[in-house]
Design an enzyme around this catalytic site. Structure first.
Site, PDB file in Angstrom:
ATOM      1  N   ASP A 271      70.128  76.048  34.508  1.00 30.87           N
ATOM      2  CA  ASP A 271      68.830  76.707  34.664  1.00 30.87           C
ATOM      3  C   ASP A 271      67.915  76.485  33.449  1.00 30.87           C
ATOM      4  O   ASP A 271      68.367  76.156  32.359  1.00 30.87           O
ATOM      5  CB  ASP A 271      69.004  78.211  34.926  1.00 30.87           C
ATOM      6  CG  ASP A 271      69.867  78.922  33.878  1.00 30.87           C
ATOM      7  OD1 ASP A 271      70.786  78.281  33.325  1.00 30.87           O
ATOM      8  OD2 ASP A 271      69.629  80.107  33.600  1.00 30.87           O
TER       9      ASP A 271
ATOM     10  N   GLU B 178      72.383  81.038  33.862  1.00 28.02           N
ATOM     11  CA  GLU B 178      73.047  81.449  32.616  1.00 28.02           C
ATOM     12  C   GLU B 178      72.112  82.306  31.774  1.00 28.02           C
ATOM     13  O   GLU B 178      72.527  83.266  31.141  1.00 28.02           O
ATOM     14  CB  GLU B 178      73.495  80.211  31.818  1.00 28.02           C
ATOM     15  CG  GLU B 178      74.457  80.534  30.670  1.00 28.02           C
ATOM     16  CD  GLU B 178      73.806  81.207  29.472  1.00 28.02           C
ATOM     17  OE1 GLU B 178      74.425  82.100  28.876  1.00 28.02           O
ATOM     18  OE2 GLU B 178      72.666  80.851  29.122  1.00 28.02           O
ATOM     19  N   GLU B 179      70.833  81.965  31.792  1.00 29.26           N
ATOM     20  CA  GLU B 179      69.868  82.660  30.931  1.00 29.26           C
ATOM     21  C   GLU B 179      69.754  84.144  31.266  1.00 29.26           C
ATOM     22  O   GLU B 179      69.366  84.943  30.422  1.00 29.26           O
ATOM     23  CB  GLU B 179      68.484  82.001  31.038  1.00 29.26           C
ATOM     24  CG  GLU B 179      68.416  80.576  30.504  1.00 29.26           C
ATOM     25  CD  GLU B 179      68.639  80.470  28.997  1.00 29.26           C
ATOM     26  OE1 GLU B 179      68.677  81.507  28.326  1.00 29.26           O
ATOM     27  OE2 GLU B 179      68.791  79.334  28.519  1.00 29.26           O
TER      28      GLU B 179
ATOM     29  N   ARG C 252      84.772  76.472  16.888  1.00 26.30           N
ATOM     30  CA  ARG C 252      85.195  77.727  16.286  1.00 26.30           C
ATOM     31  C   ARG C 252      86.315  78.332  17.126  1.00 26.30           C
ATOM     32  O   ARG C 252      86.201  78.419  18.341  1.00 26.30           O
ATOM     33  CB  ARG C 252      84.038  78.729  16.203  1.00 26.30           C
ATOM     34  CG  ARG C 252      84.401  79.952  15.387  1.00 26.30           C
ATOM     35  CD  ARG C 252      83.187  80.798  15.024  1.00 26.30           C
ATOM     36  NE  ARG C 252      83.465  81.564  13.823  1.00 26.30           N
ATOM     37  CZ  ARG C 252      84.092  82.740  13.837  1.00 26.30           C
ATOM     38  NH1 ARG C 252      84.476  83.291  14.967  1.00 26.30           N
ATOM     39  NH2 ARG C 252      84.353  83.378  12.703  1.00 26.30           N
TER      40      ARG C 252
ATOM     41  N   HIS D 109      65.093  77.389  22.782  1.00 27.19           N
ATOM     42  CA  HIS D 109      64.082  78.285  23.370  1.00 27.19           C
ATOM     43  C   HIS D 109      62.688  78.085  22.754  1.00 27.19           C
ATOM     44  O   HIS D 109      61.792  78.886  22.987  1.00 27.19           O
ATOM     45  CB  HIS D 109      64.487  79.777  23.275  1.00 27.19           C
ATOM     46  CG  HIS D 109      65.694  80.119  24.102  1.00 27.19           C
ATOM     47  ND1 HIS D 109      65.938  81.377  24.613  1.00 27.19           N
ATOM     48  CD2 HIS D 109      66.730  79.366  24.526  1.00 27.19           C
ATOM     49  CE1 HIS D 109      67.074  81.376  25.291  1.00 27.19           C
ATOM     50  NE2 HIS D 109      67.576  80.156  25.242  1.00 27.19           N
TER      51      HIS D 109
END
Ligand code: NI
Length: 413
Positions: A82, A144-145, A182, A368
Protein backbone atom coordinates in the site's frame (compact mmCIF):
# COMPACT_ATOMS: atom_id res chain seq x y z
CA UNK A 1 23.88 -22.48 -5.38
CA UNK A 2 24.49 -18.87 -4.36
CA UNK A 3 26.09 -18.14 -7.71
CA UNK A 4 23.06 -19.62 -9.51
CA UNK A 5 20.74 -17.42 -7.44
CA UNK A 6 22.90 -14.40 -8.23
CA UNK A 7 22.92 -15.25 -11.92
CA UNK A 8 19.12 -15.58 -12.09
CA UNK A 9 18.63 -12.40 -10.06
CA UNK A 10 21.02 -10.44 -12.26
CA UNK A 11 19.21 -11.65 -15.37
CA UNK A 12 15.85 -10.62 -13.84
CA UNK A 13 17.16 -7.31 -12.56
CA UNK A 14 15.72 -5.11 -15.38
CA UNK A 15 12.33 -6.78 -14.91
CA UNK A 16 12.43 -6.21 -11.13
CA UNK A 17 13.20 -2.52 -11.65
CA UNK A 18 10.41 -2.29 -14.22
CA UNK A 19 7.99 -3.84 -11.69
CA UNK A 20 9.03 -1.39 -9.00
CA UNK A 21 8.57 1.56 -11.33
CA UNK A 22 5.16 0.38 -12.48
CA UNK A 23 3.96 -0.04 -8.89
CA UNK A 24 5.51 3.30 -7.94
CA UNK A 25 3.65 5.19 -10.63
CA UNK A 26 0.33 3.50 -9.76
CA UNK A 27 0.10 3.85 -5.98
CA UNK A 28 -3.06 2.93 -4.09
CA UNK A 29 -4.13 3.66 -0.53
CA UNK A 30 -4.47 1.07 2.23
CA UNK A 31 -7.28 -1.38 1.58
CA UNK A 32 -7.79 -0.14 -1.98
CA UNK A 33 -4.91 -1.95 -3.68
CA UNK A 34 -7.09 -3.40 -6.45
CA UNK A 35 -4.91 -2.51 -9.45
CA UNK A 36 -1.72 -3.34 -7.56
CA UNK A 37 -3.12 -6.74 -6.60
CA UNK A 38 -4.21 -7.44 -10.19
CA UNK A 39 -0.76 -6.47 -11.44
CA UNK A 40 1.02 -8.68 -8.87
CA UNK A 41 -1.30 -11.50 -9.69
CA UNK A 42 -0.54 -11.11 -13.40
CA UNK A 43 3.22 -11.18 -12.83
CA UNK A 44 2.98 -14.29 -10.65
CA UNK A 45 0.65 -16.09 -13.07
CA UNK A 46 3.01 -15.39 -15.96
CA UNK A 47 5.75 -17.14 -13.96
CA UNK A 48 3.60 -20.24 -13.57
CA UNK A 49 2.34 -19.63 -10.03
CA UNK A 50 -1.15 -20.60 -9.00
CA UNK A 51 -2.41 -17.37 -7.47
CA UNK A 52 -5.08 -16.66 -4.88
CA UNK A 53 -6.57 -13.17 -5.00
CA UNK A 54 -8.76 -11.22 -2.57
CA UNK A 55 -7.03 -12.77 0.43
CA UNK A 56 -7.24 -10.36 3.38
CA UNK A 57 -9.50 -8.14 1.24
CA UNK A 58 -7.06 -7.05 -1.50
CA UNK A 59 -4.10 -9.32 -0.72
CA UNK A 60 -2.49 -11.84 -3.06
CA UNK A 61 -0.99 -15.21 -2.13
CA UNK A 62 1.08 -17.56 -4.27
CA UNK A 63 2.79 -20.79 -3.34
CA UNK A 64 5.86 -22.60 -4.54
CA UNK A 65 4.99 -26.20 -3.79
CA UNK A 66 7.52 -28.34 -1.96
CA UNK A 67 7.99 -32.09 -1.58
CA UNK A 68 5.66 -32.53 1.37
CA UNK A 69 1.98 -32.80 0.64
CA UNK A 70 -0.10 -31.52 2.31
CA UNK A 71 1.39 -28.27 3.58
CA UNK A 72 3.61 -28.58 6.60
CA UNK A 73 6.19 -26.23 8.02
CA UNK A 74 5.51 -23.60 5.40
CA UNK A 75 8.01 -20.78 4.94
CA UNK A 76 6.25 -17.47 4.32
CA UNK A 77 7.77 -14.41 2.65
CA UNK A 78 5.80 -11.22 3.12
CA UNK A 79 5.70 -7.99 1.12
CA UNK A 80 3.34 -5.09 1.75
CA UNK A 81 1.95 -3.07 -1.14
CA UNK A 82 0.00 0.00 0.00
CA UNK A 83 0.92 3.66 -0.48
CA UNK A 84 0.36 6.87 1.50
CA UNK A 85 -1.85 9.97 1.11
CA UNK A 86 1.12 12.18 0.21
CA UNK A 87 1.62 14.46 -2.81
CA UNK A 88 4.79 13.20 -4.51
CA UNK A 89 7.38 15.91 -5.10
CA UNK A 90 10.11 13.97 -6.89
CA UNK A 91 11.22 14.50 -10.49
CA UNK A 92 11.22 10.80 -11.29
CA UNK A 93 10.12 9.83 -14.80
CA UNK A 94 7.84 7.26 -13.17
CA UNK A 95 6.35 9.71 -10.65
CA UNK A 96 2.95 8.86 -9.14
CA UNK A 97 0.09 9.07 -11.63
CA UNK A 98 -2.45 9.17 -8.81
CA UNK A 99 -2.74 12.72 -7.45
CA UNK A 100 -2.18 12.89 -3.69
CA UNK A 101 -1.00 9.28 -3.36
CA UNK A 102 2.64 8.23 -3.17
CA UNK A 103 4.76 5.19 -2.44
CA UNK A 104 6.68 7.17 0.16
CA UNK A 105 7.31 4.18 2.43
CA UNK A 106 8.96 2.01 -0.19
CA UNK A 107 6.25 -0.63 -0.36
CA UNK A 108 6.69 -0.48 -4.14
CA UNK A 109 10.22 -1.77 -3.55
CA UNK A 110 8.92 -4.43 -1.14
CA UNK A 111 6.49 -5.62 -3.81
CA UNK A 112 9.26 -5.74 -6.41
CA UNK A 113 11.61 -7.65 -4.09
CA UNK A 114 8.80 -10.05 -3.13
CA UNK A 115 8.00 -10.75 -6.78
CA UNK A 116 11.68 -10.94 -7.67
CA UNK A 117 12.27 -13.48 -4.90
CA UNK A 118 9.30 -15.56 -6.08
CA UNK A 119 10.64 -15.51 -9.66
CA UNK A 120 14.19 -16.41 -8.62
CA UNK A 121 13.11 -19.30 -6.39
CA UNK A 122 10.70 -20.64 -9.02
CA UNK A 123 13.43 -20.60 -11.65
CA UNK A 124 15.90 -22.16 -9.24
CA UNK A 125 13.52 -25.04 -8.53
CA UNK A 126 12.73 -25.50 -12.22
CA UNK A 127 16.33 -25.45 -13.37
CA UNK A 128 17.61 -27.75 -10.63
CA UNK A 129 14.55 -30.01 -10.90
CA UNK A 130 14.67 -30.32 -7.15
CA UNK A 131 11.82 -29.20 -4.93
CA UNK A 132 12.29 -27.56 -1.56
CA UNK A 133 11.21 -29.76 1.37
CA UNK A 134 7.93 -27.89 1.82
CA UNK A 135 5.85 -25.00 0.57
CA UNK A 136 7.20 -21.46 0.23
CA UNK A 137 4.26 -19.06 0.49
CA UNK A 138 4.45 -15.51 -0.84
CA UNK A 139 2.20 -13.01 0.90
CA UNK A 140 1.43 -9.68 -0.77
CA UNK A 141 -0.29 -7.81 1.99
CA UNK A 142 -2.51 -4.73 1.82
CA UNK A 143 -3.00 -1.94 4.37
CA UNK A 144 0.22 -2.05 6.34
CA UNK A 145 0.10 1.71 6.89
CA UNK A 146 -3.16 1.40 8.80
CA UNK A 147 -1.94 -1.70 10.69
CA UNK A 148 -4.90 -3.69 9.39
CA UNK A 149 -3.58 -5.72 6.47
CA UNK A 150 -1.67 -8.38 8.39
CA UNK A 151 -4.73 -9.02 10.57
CA UNK A 152 -6.95 -9.37 7.50
CA UNK A 153 -4.50 -11.80 5.91
CA UNK A 154 -4.25 -13.84 9.11
CA UNK A 155 -8.04 -13.98 9.42
CA UNK A 156 -8.11 -15.45 5.92
CA UNK A 157 -5.74 -18.22 6.99
CA UNK A 158 -2.42 -17.25 5.40
CA UNK A 159 -0.50 -18.30 8.51
CA UNK A 160 -1.87 -21.82 8.48
CA UNK A 161 1.01 -24.31 8.76
CA UNK A 162 3.58 -21.49 8.66
CA UNK A 163 6.71 -22.36 10.64
CA UNK A 164 8.72 -19.25 9.81
CA UNK A 165 8.29 -15.92 8.07
CA UNK A 166 10.68 -13.45 6.43
CA UNK A 167 10.04 -9.80 5.65
CA UNK A 168 11.98 -6.64 4.88
CA UNK A 169 11.62 -2.89 4.98
CA UNK A 170 13.65 -0.39 3.00
CA UNK A 171 15.65 2.17 4.94
CA UNK A 172 17.07 5.37 3.40
CA UNK A 173 19.60 6.03 6.16
CA UNK A 174 21.36 2.73 5.38
CA UNK A 175 23.46 2.77 2.17
CA UNK A 176 22.01 0.90 -0.81
CA UNK A 177 22.88 -2.76 -0.77
CA UNK A 178 23.63 -2.90 2.95
CA UNK A 179 21.41 -5.14 5.08
CA UNK A 180 20.43 -3.98 8.58
CA UNK A 181 19.64 -6.64 11.14
CA UNK A 182 18.52 -6.84 14.72
CA UNK A 183 17.76 -9.80 16.96
CA UNK A 184 14.83 -9.31 19.34
CA UNK A 185 12.71 -6.17 19.16
CA UNK A 186 13.00 -4.34 15.83
CA UNK A 187 10.01 -2.02 16.12
CA UNK A 188 7.75 -0.83 18.90
CA UNK A 189 4.27 -1.78 19.98
CA UNK A 190 1.90 0.98 18.88
CA UNK A 191 -1.50 1.71 20.36
CA UNK A 192 -4.13 4.39 19.81
CA UNK A 193 -5.29 6.60 22.63
CA UNK A 194 -8.36 8.80 23.00
CA UNK A 195 -9.21 10.72 26.18
CA UNK A 196 -12.44 12.69 26.40
CA UNK A 197 -12.58 15.08 29.37
CA UNK A 198 -15.93 16.45 30.50
CA UNK A 199 -16.21 19.52 32.72
CA UNK A 200 -18.88 22.16 32.94
CA UNK A 201 -19.24 25.23 30.76
CA UNK A 202 -19.57 28.74 32.10
CA UNK A 203 -18.72 32.39 31.53
CA UNK A 204 -15.07 33.04 30.80
CA UNK A 205 -15.09 35.79 33.42
CA UNK A 206 -16.30 33.54 36.26
CA UNK A 207 -14.13 30.36 36.29
CA UNK A 208 -15.16 29.49 39.84
CA UNK A 209 -18.68 28.72 38.59
CA UNK A 210 -17.47 26.25 35.93
CA UNK A 211 -15.19 23.23 35.49
CA UNK A 212 -12.61 24.15 32.86
CA UNK A 213 -11.97 21.12 30.64
CA UNK A 214 -9.14 22.86 28.75
CA UNK A 215 -7.16 23.63 31.91
CA UNK A 216 -7.74 20.06 33.14
CA UNK A 217 -6.68 18.63 29.76
CA UNK A 218 -3.42 20.56 30.08
CA UNK A 219 -2.91 18.98 33.52
CA UNK A 220 -3.62 15.50 32.16
CA UNK A 221 -1.06 15.90 29.37
CA UNK A 222 1.57 17.32 31.73
CA UNK A 223 0.93 14.65 34.32
CA UNK A 224 1.21 11.83 31.76
CA UNK A 225 4.51 13.14 30.40
CA UNK A 226 5.99 13.73 33.87
CA UNK A 227 4.82 10.43 35.30
CA UNK A 228 6.55 8.45 32.56
CA UNK A 229 9.92 9.44 33.99
CA UNK A 230 8.96 8.43 37.56
CA UNK A 231 6.84 5.32 37.10
CA UNK A 232 7.95 3.51 33.95
CA UNK A 233 11.23 1.57 33.98
CA UNK A 234 13.62 3.93 32.15
CA UNK A 235 15.33 0.93 30.56
CA UNK A 236 12.00 -0.03 28.99
CA UNK A 237 11.09 2.94 26.80
CA UNK A 238 7.58 4.31 26.48
CA UNK A 239 6.40 7.25 24.40
CA UNK A 240 3.04 8.97 24.64
CA UNK A 241 2.34 11.58 22.00
CA UNK A 242 -0.87 13.55 22.08
CA UNK A 243 -1.12 14.54 18.45
CA UNK A 244 -4.55 16.13 18.45
CA UNK A 245 -6.47 18.26 20.90
CA UNK A 246 -9.88 19.76 20.33
CA UNK A 247 -12.42 21.48 22.53
CA UNK A 248 -14.01 24.74 23.47
CA UNK A 249 -16.78 26.80 21.89
CA UNK A 250 -15.81 30.47 22.10
CA UNK A 251 -13.00 32.64 23.51
CA UNK A 252 -15.15 33.82 26.40
CA UNK A 253 -16.81 30.49 27.22
CA UNK A 254 -15.20 27.95 29.53
CA UNK A 255 -14.91 24.66 27.67
CA UNK A 256 -17.08 21.81 28.89
CA UNK A 257 -15.35 19.15 26.81
CA UNK A 258 -11.92 18.39 25.38
CA UNK A 259 -10.88 15.46 23.26
CA UNK A 260 -7.27 14.32 23.13
CA UNK A 261 -6.01 11.68 20.72
CA UNK A 262 -2.56 10.24 20.48
CA UNK A 263 -0.25 7.32 19.95
CA UNK A 264 1.43 5.19 22.61
CA UNK A 265 4.68 3.33 21.85
CA UNK A 266 6.63 0.81 23.89
CA UNK A 267 9.26 -1.85 23.28
CA UNK A 268 8.85 -4.34 26.08
CA UNK A 269 5.92 -6.61 26.76
CA UNK A 270 5.75 -5.66 30.46
CA UNK A 271 5.46 -1.95 29.69
CA UNK A 272 3.02 -2.62 26.87
CA UNK A 273 0.84 -4.60 29.25
CA UNK A 274 0.64 -1.94 31.97
CA UNK A 275 0.23 1.19 29.83
CA UNK A 276 -3.57 1.17 29.33
CA UNK A 277 -4.36 0.93 33.02
CA UNK A 278 -1.62 3.39 33.94
CA UNK A 279 -2.87 6.03 31.49
CA UNK A 280 -6.48 5.56 32.54
CA UNK A 281 -5.60 5.93 36.22
CA UNK A 282 -3.65 9.17 35.73
CA UNK A 283 -6.27 10.72 33.46
CA UNK A 284 -9.12 9.72 35.78
CA UNK A 285 -7.33 10.86 38.96
CA UNK A 286 -6.40 14.26 37.52
CA UNK A 287 -9.95 14.81 36.27
CA UNK A 288 -11.51 13.81 39.59
CA UNK A 289 -9.14 16.06 41.47
CA UNK A 290 -10.65 19.02 39.62
CA UNK A 291 -14.26 17.84 39.50
CA UNK A 292 -14.28 16.62 35.90
CA UNK A 293 -14.88 13.17 34.48
CA UNK A 294 -13.19 11.41 31.60
CA UNK A 295 -13.43 8.40 29.37
CA UNK A 296 -10.29 6.72 28.09
CA UNK A 297 -10.40 4.61 24.96
CA UNK A 298 -7.24 2.62 24.50
CA UNK A 299 -6.98 0.52 21.38
CA UNK A 300 -4.21 -2.00 20.88
CA UNK A 301 -2.90 -1.60 17.36
CA UNK A 302 0.13 -3.79 16.95
CA UNK A 303 2.82 -5.34 19.07
CA UNK A 304 6.56 -5.18 18.69
CA UNK A 305 8.22 -7.02 15.78
CA UNK A 306 10.31 -9.62 17.59
CA UNK A 307 13.04 -11.02 15.40
CA UNK A 308 13.93 -14.63 16.06
CA UNK A 309 17.69 -14.76 16.85
CA UNK A 310 18.45 -17.88 14.77
CA UNK A 311 16.52 -16.76 11.70
CA UNK A 312 18.10 -13.31 11.94
CA UNK A 313 21.54 -14.89 12.12
CA UNK A 314 20.66 -17.02 9.11
CA UNK A 315 19.78 -13.91 7.08
CA UNK A 316 22.97 -12.21 8.33
CA UNK A 317 25.08 -15.18 7.22
CA UNK A 318 23.37 -15.25 3.83
CA UNK A 319 23.69 -11.50 3.26
CA UNK A 320 27.31 -11.59 4.35
CA UNK A 321 28.12 -14.42 1.94
CA UNK A 322 26.11 -13.00 -0.94
CA UNK A 323 26.90 -9.30 -0.64
CA UNK A 324 30.08 -9.20 1.46
CA UNK A 325 30.72 -9.10 5.19
CA UNK A 326 30.97 -5.31 5.05
CA UNK A 327 27.45 -5.18 3.68
CA UNK A 328 25.72 -6.16 6.89
CA UNK A 329 25.02 -3.80 9.73
CA UNK A 330 23.79 -4.84 13.17
CA UNK A 331 21.25 -2.28 14.34
CA UNK A 332 21.97 -1.14 17.87
CA UNK A 333 18.61 0.30 18.82
CA UNK A 334 15.09 -0.79 18.06
CA UNK A 335 12.85 1.71 16.36
CA UNK A 336 9.89 3.34 18.14
CA UNK A 337 8.09 3.15 14.81
CA UNK A 338 5.53 0.41 14.25
CA UNK A 339 5.20 -2.33 11.66
CA UNK A 340 2.28 -4.72 11.39
CA UNK A 341 4.66 -7.59 10.51
CA UNK A 342 4.44 -7.97 14.31
CA UNK A 343 1.12 -9.73 13.84
CA UNK A 344 2.97 -12.56 12.10
CA UNK A 345 5.87 -12.75 14.53
CA UNK A 346 3.39 -13.01 17.39
CA UNK A 347 2.17 -16.26 15.80
CA UNK A 348 5.39 -17.85 14.63
CA UNK A 349 9.09 -17.21 14.52
CA UNK A 350 10.21 -14.77 11.91
CA UNK A 351 12.61 -12.03 11.05
CA UNK A 352 12.40 -8.71 9.28
CA UNK A 353 15.54 -7.08 7.98
CA UNK A 354 16.20 -3.58 6.72
CA UNK A 355 17.24 -3.13 3.15
CA UNK A 356 19.47 -0.08 2.77
CA UNK A 357 18.31 2.07 -0.16
CA UNK A 358 20.28 5.25 0.54
CA UNK A 359 22.17 7.02 -2.26
CA UNK A 360 25.86 7.62 -1.76
CA UNK A 361 26.92 11.27 -1.67
CA UNK A 362 23.53 12.94 -1.63
CA UNK A 363 20.81 13.75 0.84
CA UNK A 364 18.39 10.92 1.48
CA UNK A 365 14.88 11.98 2.40
CA UNK A 366 13.20 10.00 5.16
CA UNK A 367 10.41 7.47 4.80
CA UNK A 368 7.01 9.18 4.39
CA UNK A 369 8.67 12.29 2.90
CA UNK A 370 7.21 13.70 -0.33
CA UNK A 371 10.68 13.54 -1.91
CA UNK A 372 11.57 10.05 -0.66
CA UNK A 373 13.51 8.07 -3.27
CA UNK A 374 15.40 4.79 -3.32
CA UNK A 375 18.63 3.74 -4.99
CA UNK A 376 17.24 0.95 -7.17
CA UNK A 377 20.52 -0.96 -7.18
CA UNK A 378 19.40 -2.13 -3.73
CA UNK A 379 16.52 -4.14 -5.18
CA UNK A 380 18.79 -6.88 -6.44
CA UNK A 381 20.55 -7.04 -3.05
CA UNK A 382 17.15 -7.50 -1.44
CA UNK A 383 16.13 -10.24 -3.85
CA UNK A 384 19.42 -12.13 -3.53
CA UNK A 385 19.37 -11.88 0.27
CA UNK A 386 15.77 -13.00 0.52
CA UNK A 387 16.06 -15.81 -2.04
CA UNK A 388 19.32 -17.15 -0.66
CA UNK A 389 17.97 -16.96 2.92
CA UNK A 390 14.94 -18.99 1.84
CA UNK A 391 17.19 -21.50 0.07
CA UNK A 392 19.47 -21.84 3.11
CA UNK A 393 16.45 -22.06 5.40
CA UNK A 394 15.32 -25.13 3.50
CA UNK A 395 18.82 -26.59 3.36
CA UNK A 396 19.38 -26.19 7.08
CA UNK A 397 16.18 -27.92 8.05
CA UNK A 398 14.38 -25.11 9.80
CA UNK A 399 16.64 -22.16 10.03
CA UNK A 400 18.61 -23.29 13.08
CA UNK A 401 22.11 -21.94 12.83
CA UNK A 402 23.43 -23.73 15.86
CA UNK A 403 24.62 -20.58 17.57
CA UNK A 404 21.52 -20.01 19.64
CA UNK A 405 23.62 -18.76 22.54
CA UNK A 406 24.96 -15.82 20.61
CA UNK A 407 21.43 -15.18 19.46
CA UNK A 408 20.05 -15.22 22.97
CA UNK A 409 22.75 -12.86 24.13
CA UNK A 410 21.62 -10.37 21.56
CA UNK A 411 17.96 -10.92 22.31
CA UNK A 412 16.58 -7.80 23.87
CA UNK A 413 12.87 -8.11 24.33
NI1 NI B 1 6.38 0.92 5.51
Amino acid sequence: MLSTIQKIATKLSPRIIEIRRHVHSHPELSGQEYQTAAYISGVLSSCGFHVQEMVGKTGVVAELKGETPPNQDVLAIRADMDALPIVEKTDLPFVSKSPGIMHACGHDAHTAVGLGTAMVLAELVNSSEQLFPSTTRFLFQPAEETSQGAKWMIEDGVMQDVAAIFGLHVFPSIPAGVIGLRQGALTAAADDLEIVISGESGHGARPHEAIDAIWIAAQVITQLQQSISRTINPLHPAVITIGQISGGRAPNVIADQVRLTGTVRSLHADTHALLPEWIERIATDVCHLHGATCTVNYRRRCTSVLNDPDLTQLVADCASEALGSDRIQWIADASMGAEDFANYTSLTRGTMFRLGVGFAGRHNYSLHHSQFEIDETALISGVVTMAYSAYRYWQSGNGETGNGETGNDRLDR
